[in-house]
Design a protein around this motif. Sequence first.
Motif, PDB file in Angstrom:
ATOM      1  N   LYS A  77       0.682  -1.248   0.275  1.00  0.00           N
ATOM      2  CA  LYS A  77       0.088   0.370   0.013  1.00  0.00           C
ATOM      3  C   LYS A  77       0.573   1.265   0.106  1.00  0.00           C
ATOM      4  N   SER A 118       0.907   5.317   0.562  1.00  0.00           N
ATOM      5  CA  SER A 118      -0.383   6.136   1.306  1.00  0.00           C
ATOM      6  C   SER A 118       0.409   7.139   1.249  1.00  0.00           C
ATOM      7  N   CYS A 119       1.315   7.469   0.735  1.00  0.00           N
ATOM      8  CA  CYS A 119       2.061   8.882   0.161  1.00  0.00           C
ATOM      9  C   CYS A 119       2.792   9.395  -0.385  1.00  0.00           C
ATOM     10  N   ARG A 121      -2.159  11.363  -2.329  1.00  0.00           N
ATOM     11  CA  ARG A 121      -2.179  10.928  -0.798  1.00  0.00           C
ATOM     12  C   ARG A 121      -3.685   9.500  -1.337  1.00  0.00           C
ATOM     13  N   ARG A 126      -6.048   6.172  -1.310  1.00  0.00           N
ATOM     14  CA  ARG A 126      -7.015   5.591  -0.476  1.00  0.00           C
ATOM     15  C   ARG A 126      -6.694   3.716  -1.069  1.00  0.00           C
TER      16      ARG A 126
END
Length: 131
Positions: free
Chosen positions: A4, A6-7, A124, A126
């Motif tokens: 994942k 995230s940013c 960012r 989701r």
Amino acid sequence: MRGKVSCIKAGFIIAAPLYCGGFDSQKTSEIRVPSLRGALRNWWRYANGGRFASIGDMMSAESAIFGSARPGHSRQGILMSLTVDGCEHSVDPTHKSSLKYLGYEVCDKRAGMAAGARFTLTLRSRGLDEA
């Protein structure tokens, strides 16, 4: 590595005068998230178009990232925010140099953002994976 994300933050410096419309189109020049989102969406299509078996598959993947006006697809997978620095200096519209040729008369009609301005685009996720 899959996981994942995230940013992601990406910094940019404007290398040449930038003529981009602001909220009042002709009087100000500003970088806006919707414009950057549209450019990224276009480049995503160019870079990924050949990966999918059908247009429908590509549209579904694109909608997951950028959102869509179709029912049930409005949620964006990537949220974008923007920080702009150094835009207090605009291009002088009376400057008579090669800018006039390069701008094809845009210089006289629109406000421009001077070279050297910096902006940071923050993406960012989701819950999107790295792919």
